[in-house]
Design an enzyme around this catalytic site. Structure first.
Site, PDB file in Angstrom:
ATOM      1  N   SER A  92       9.384 -46.424  45.768  1.00 55.56           N
ATOM      2  CA  SER A  92       9.555 -46.855  47.300  1.00 55.56           C
ATOM      3  C   SER A  92       8.911 -48.238  47.556  1.00 55.56           C
ATOM      4  O   SER A  92       9.428 -48.755  48.696  1.00 55.56           O
ATOM      5  CB  SER A  92       8.743 -45.877  47.946  1.00 55.56           C
ATOM      6  OG  SER A  92       7.632 -45.652  47.586  1.00 55.56           O
ATOM      7  N   GLY A 151      10.139 -42.533  45.515  1.00 56.01           N
ATOM      8  CA  GLY A 151       9.492 -41.364  44.831  1.00 56.01           C
ATOM      9  C   GLY A 151       9.656 -41.296  43.333  1.00 56.01           C
ATOM     10  O   GLY A 151       9.207 -40.305  42.589  1.00 56.01           O
ATOM     11  N   ASN A 161       3.941 -43.640  41.181  1.00 53.14           N
ATOM     12  CA  ASN A 161       3.986 -42.070  41.228  1.00 53.14           C
ATOM     13  C   ASN A 161       3.818 -41.851  39.622  1.00 53.14           C
ATOM     14  O   ASN A 161       4.081 -40.696  39.324  1.00 53.14           O
ATOM     15  CB  ASN A 161       5.452 -42.035  41.428  1.00 53.14           C
ATOM     16  CG  ASN A 161       5.860 -42.486  42.953  1.00 53.14           C
ATOM     17  OD1 ASN A 161       4.952 -41.874  43.992  1.00 53.14           O
ATOM     18  ND2 ASN A 161       6.940 -43.304  43.222  1.00 53.14           N
ATOM     19  N   ASP A 208       0.600 -45.054  56.296  1.00 51.79           N
ATOM     20  CA  ASP A 208      -0.240 -44.722  55.134  1.00 51.79           C
ATOM     21  C   ASP A 208      -0.751 -45.930  54.352  1.00 51.79           C
ATOM     22  O   ASP A 208      -0.675 -47.144  54.727  1.00 51.79           O
ATOM     23  CB  ASP A 208       0.436 -43.821  54.284  1.00 51.79           C
ATOM     24  CG  ASP A 208       1.714 -44.552  53.660  1.00 51.79           C
ATOM     25  OD1 ASP A 208       1.888 -45.815  53.313  1.00 51.79           O
ATOM     26  OD2 ASP A 208       2.690 -43.948  53.269  1.00 51.79           O
ATOM     27  N   HIS A 231       2.760 -47.871  51.870  1.00 50.03           N
ATOM     28  CA  HIS A 231       4.306 -48.328  52.138  1.00 50.03           C
ATOM     29  C   HIS A 231       3.993 -49.438  53.418  1.00 50.03           C
ATOM     30  O   HIS A 231       3.298 -49.234  54.269  1.00 50.03           O
ATOM     31  CB  HIS A 231       4.954 -47.095  52.727  1.00 50.03           C
ATOM     32  CG  HIS A 231       5.202 -46.308  51.557  1.00 50.03           C
ATOM     33  ND1 HIS A 231       4.622 -44.757  51.580  1.00 50.03           N
ATOM     34  CD2 HIS A 231       6.296 -46.159  50.723  1.00 50.03           C
ATOM     35  CE1 HIS A 231       4.780 -44.348  50.649  1.00 50.03           C
ATOM     36  NE2 HIS A 231       5.803 -45.158  49.906  1.00 50.03           N
TER      37      HIS A 231
END
Length: 258
Positions: free
Chosen positions: A28, A64, A96, A215, A218
């Protein structure tokens, strides 16, 4: 005809027919739309890279994903069916890929950097699965890309908005794993983490935090552009032939070599 000569001819013919394209494989932080509905108002840096190059950029990053899930879902295979000799493929994972606990999340990689290191995990149905390390998945993709006559570039993951004593914290283990995979395969390595950290440290914590609307992972479009510029600085300071594709804007990105 020897295999090397055949590959050289294929590269020349491929370039003469379609030119070169830059393909992006990542998560992402690179993908269109950034974190999506889970992180509204964000975008991935891959969406801003094209303005600094003279060749087109095709963003195949998916939110993701990890090096493992991108592999298991057949996305590297799809890339291999698309790329042509002379194309560039930038690979950037890490956010991830960490361990997920007692239940496998489909993304975690085995701990460590050994190519032959494995781990056995259990999914939500109680089934046992054998998983491999981050370098295993990255190296396999790189070798396959090289076999197609395309040019892989392994990029370390980007920093999150995490600070200590006024500086971006040191990179997680996947930064080193990415470099290890590059060293083993002969692929170009860009320490994207370090170049973004350089930019963030110069801007300062307050200005950088404004790039993270929801957050600590991102970025906003403005932040994504800073991250794209940092990648271009890493390219300009390295040995990749992609540097010859930098346009005037790409050649003028801020900050210096590490």
């Amino acid at each position: 005809m020897c295999p090397l000569l055949s590959l050289i001819i294929a590269v020349i013919l491929g370039l003469s027919v379609h030119g070169q394209t830059v393909y992006l494989a990542g998560d992402s932080t690179m993908a269109r739309g950034g974190g999506g509905s889970a992180a509204p108002g964000t975008d991935g840096w891959g969406q801003y890279l094209g303005q600094y190059l003279t060749v087109p950029v095709v963003n195949r990053a998916i939110a993701g994903r990890s090096s493992r899930s991108y592999t298991d879902e057949g996305r590297f295979d799809a890339l291999l069916n698309t790329v042509r000799p002379g194309d560039f493929v930038i690979i950037e994972f890490g956010h991830n890929d960490g361990m997920s606990g007692n239940v496998d999340n489909g993304r975690q990689c085995a701990f460590g950097d050994g190519y032959n290191t494995t781990a056995t995990v259990s999914n939500s149905a109680g089934q046992s699965l054998v998983i491999h390390t981050f370098p295993y998945y990255i190296q396999n993709a790189v070798v396959a890309i090289q076999a197609k006559g395309a040019i892989p570039i392994i990029s370390s993951q980007t920093p999150s908005n995490d600070w200590s004593n006024g500086r971006i914290v040191a990179g997680p283990r996947f930064v080193g794993y990415a470099q290890t995979a590059a060293n083993r395969t002969g692929a170009t390595y860009v320490d994207h983490y370090a170049y973004v950290a350089q930019a963030y440290n110069k801007l300062g914590q307050t200005a950088t935090t404004a790039f993270y609307p929801g957050d600590h992972t991102h970025t906003s479009p403005a932040g994504a552009n800073v991250v794209a510029q940092a990648f271009m600085r890493g390219i300009l300071c390295g040995n990749s032939s992609l540097k010859s594709k930098a346009n005037s804007a790409g050649q003028s990105v801020p900050n210096g070599c590490l």
